[in-house]
Each structure stands twice: as structure tokens, then as C-alpha cells.
Design an enzyme around this catalytic site. Structure first.
Site, short mmCIF file in Angstrom:
data_model
loop_
_atom_site.label_atom_id
_atom_site.label_comp_id
_atom_site.label_asym_id
_atom_site.label_seq_id
_atom_site.Cartn_x
_atom_site.Cartn_y
_atom_site.Cartn_z
N TYR A 1 -21.59 -25.80 -4.81
CA TYR A 1 -21.19 -25.65 -3.39
C TYR A 1 -22.22 -26.00 -2.28
O TYR A 1 -22.19 -25.72 -1.17
CB TYR A 1 -20.31 -24.38 -3.00
CG TYR A 1 -18.85 -24.47 -3.60
CD1 TYR A 1 -17.93 -25.23 -3.32
CD2 TYR A 1 -18.60 -23.41 -4.53
CE1 TYR A 1 -16.80 -25.36 -4.12
CE2 TYR A 1 -17.22 -23.36 -5.01
CZ TYR A 1 -16.42 -24.38 -4.84
OH TYR A 1 -15.05 -24.39 -5.29
N PHE B 1 -17.88 -20.23 5.97
CA PHE B 1 -17.38 -19.74 4.68
C PHE B 1 -18.05 -19.67 3.57
O PHE B 1 -17.55 -19.38 2.54
CB PHE B 1 -15.84 -20.55 4.74
CG PHE B 1 -16.13 -21.63 4.39
CD1 PHE B 1 -16.41 -22.40 3.10
CD2 PHE B 1 -15.84 -22.90 5.37
CE1 PHE B 1 -16.46 -23.96 2.80
CE2 PHE B 1 -16.18 -24.26 5.27
CZ PHE B 1 -16.40 -24.59 3.92
N ARG C 1 -7.13 -35.51 -7.79
CA ARG C 1 -6.93 -34.96 -6.50
C ARG C 1 -5.57 -35.06 -5.94
O ARG C 1 -5.32 -33.99 -5.21
CB ARG C 1 -8.18 -35.83 -5.57
CG ARG C 1 -9.41 -35.82 -6.00
CD ARG C 1 -10.19 -34.51 -5.44
NE ARG C 1 -10.14 -34.46 -3.98
CZ ARG C 1 -10.91 -33.68 -3.01
NH1 ARG C 1 -11.54 -32.50 -3.87
NH2 ARG C 1 -10.99 -33.78 -1.83
N LYS D 1 -9.86 -21.84 -10.60
CA LYS D 1 -10.44 -20.84 -9.94
C LYS D 1 -10.15 -19.36 -10.06
O LYS D 1 -9.13 -18.94 -10.87
CB LYS D 1 -10.21 -20.87 -8.49
CG LYS D 1 -10.94 -22.36 -7.76
CD LYS D 1 -10.82 -22.60 -6.28
CE LYS D 1 -11.32 -23.53 -5.89
NZ LYS D 1 -11.40 -23.71 -4.45
N ASN E 1 -7.15 -20.87 -3.74
CA ASN E 1 -6.67 -22.43 -3.76
C ASN E 1 -6.21 -22.87 -5.17
O ASN E 1 -6.14 -23.93 -5.21
CB ASN E 1 -6.88 -23.51 -2.69
CG ASN E 1 -8.06 -24.04 -2.75
OD1 ASN E 1 -8.96 -23.52 -3.52
ND2 ASN E 1 -8.61 -24.72 -2.06
N GLU F 1 -21.31 -32.41 -10.79
CA GLU F 1 -20.73 -31.15 -10.93
C GLU F 1 -20.67 -30.97 -12.39
O GLU F 1 -20.88 -29.95 -13.14
CB GLU F 1 -19.11 -31.15 -10.47
CG GLU F 1 -19.59 -31.18 -8.53
CD GLU F 1 -18.13 -31.40 -7.98
OE1 GLU F 1 -17.22 -31.27 -8.47
OE2 GLU F 1 -18.51 -31.07 -6.82
N HIS G 1 -10.27 -26.58 -8.28
CA HIS G 1 -11.18 -27.35 -7.50
C HIS G 1 -11.27 -28.69 -8.47
O HIS G 1 -11.25 -28.40 -9.71
CB HIS G 1 -12.53 -26.69 -7.53
CG HIS G 1 -13.60 -27.83 -7.10
ND1 HIS G 1 -14.03 -27.96 -5.76
CD2 HIS G 1 -14.40 -28.45 -8.00
CE1 HIS G 1 -15.08 -28.92 -6.17
NE2 HIS G 1 -15.28 -29.22 -7.22
P1 CMP Z 1 -12.87 -26.54 -3.21
O1 CMP Z 1 -11.93 -27.80 -3.61
O2 CMP Z 1 -13.28 -25.76 -4.22
O3 CMP Z 1 -13.85 -26.86 -2.24
C1 CMP Z 1 -14.61 -26.50 -1.38
C2 CMP Z 1 -13.85 -25.16 -1.14
O4 CMP Z 1 -14.19 -24.35 0.06
C3 CMP Z 1 -12.41 -25.57 -0.76
O5 CMP Z 1 -11.83 -25.91 -2.05
C4 CMP Z 1 -11.87 -24.17 0.03
O6 CMP Z 1 -11.54 -23.28 -1.01
C5 CMP Z 1 -13.41 -23.62 0.53
N1 CMP Z 1 -12.92 -24.02 2.01
C6 CMP Z 1 -13.08 -25.20 2.69
N2 CMP Z 1 -12.79 -25.21 3.87
C7 CMP Z 1 -12.77 -23.72 4.27
C8 CMP Z 1 -12.49 -23.03 5.12
N3 CMP Z 1 -12.59 -23.55 6.60
N4 CMP Z 1 -12.34 -21.50 5.19
C9 CMP Z 1 -12.64 -21.11 3.96
N5 CMP Z 1 -12.73 -21.79 2.71
C10 CMP Z 1 -12.78 -23.11 2.86
#
Ligand code: CMP
Length: 149
Positions: A50, A58, A86, A10, A113, A127, A116
């Protein structure tokens, strides 16, 4: 069973100079990188990737963040690759991610984070199709294939 999954480094990770660190963890686990691109994601690609989160509070922040800097998208193969990746990356909320995982070691954030990865073989196919044509996937043998799984 050898699976192929989608992994994305990311924007937070790219601008922090962590591309090599993250790639290295995947490679050391024995996963094979069979597709790799550094891209600036389009709005359409972000919305498609997404789509499952559309309507959540969010969603707009998530798609804006994912387009805020380049990302590295990749196709990764290995034995049970979806579940293995994962587990390697850890929980979505990096504050709760187990130390030793990518998120557990490199982040404290739920949104920024680091990485992904697809959560199922079907989602991986979808994807991957957003960023790779079949002809973009490179077939080769790793020398350690018989020693890592
Ligand atoms: P990712 O694995 O990229 O899949 C969806 C993303 O949405 C997830 O990682 C987080 O970075 C983001 N995400 C999921 N839940 C929340 C939340 N409650 N608030 C902000 N970001 C979120």
C-alpha cells in the site's frame, strides 16, 4: 492478451468465511488461479503493498486492518485479466459497487471491502513480486480454456 494479476482476499472476507465464495466467482468467470497462499501479512509487506497510499489519512488503519487476520494472496491469469478482475470486483466503496460484483454483493464498506486487485499490469507485477517467486507460479491447462473467452 493473456495477463497475470494480483488478487487478495482481505481479512474481513476470511473471517466471514467467504474465501470459497470469492474464489468460486473468479473461477466461474474463467480466470485461472496460478498461485495461491493463505498468509498473515508482515508489516513490511503491508507497507510495500500500500506504499502508494502512504501519507493518506487512512493509511495506518488500512495497514493495521490488512494485518488483523489472515489474507489469501493469489496470482490470477486470463484474457485481459487486470481489467476483467477489476470489473468483477466492483468499485472500491462497496456501498456504490454494482450489484453482481464481488463488493456489490458482499460488502457495504470502503475499508472492509472483501477483495483487492491490481489496477495495472505494472502494479500487478510489483504486487505479485511481494508474495510470489517465479517458481511459485504453477503452469497448467484448464479443461474449459477454449470455451470461456
Ligand atoms: P484496495 O483495492 O485494497 O486499495 C486500497 C484500499 O484502501 C482500498 O481498497 C480501500 O479498502 C482503502 N481505501 C481507499 N480509500 C479509502 C478511504 N477514503 N477511507 C478508507 N479506506 C480507503
Amino acid at each position: 492478451m493473456i495477463e497475470r494479476t494480483f488478487v487478495m482476499i482481505k481479512p474481513d472476507s476470511v473471517v466471514r468465511g467467504l474465501i470459497g465464495e470469492v474464489l468460486s466467482r473468479l473461477e466461474r468467470k474463467g480466470l485461472k488461479i496460478v498461485g495461491l497462499r493463505l498468509i498473515h501479512m508482515s508489516a513490511d509487506e503491508a507497507n510495500s503493498l500500500y506504499a502508494v497510499h502512504k501519507g493518506k489519512p487512512f493509511f495506518n488503519d488500512l495497514t493495521a486492518f490488512i494485518r488483523s487476520a489472515p489474507v489469501v494472496v493469489m496470482a490470477v491469469e486470463g484474457e485481459s485479466a487486470v481489467a476483467v478482475v477489476r470489473r468483477l470486483i466492483g468499485s472500491t466503496d462497496a456501498k456504490e459497487a454494482t450489484p453482481g460484483t464481488v463488493r456489490g454483493d458482499l460488502s457495504c464498506s470502503k475499508s472492509m471491502n472483501v477483495i483487492h486487485a491490481s489496477d495495472s499490469v505494472d502494479n500487478a507485477k510489483m504486487e505479485l513480486s511481494l508474495f510470489f517467486r517465479d517458481s511459485d507460479i504453477i503452469k497448467y491447462k484448464r479443461l474449459d480454456e477454449s470455451h470461456v473467452c
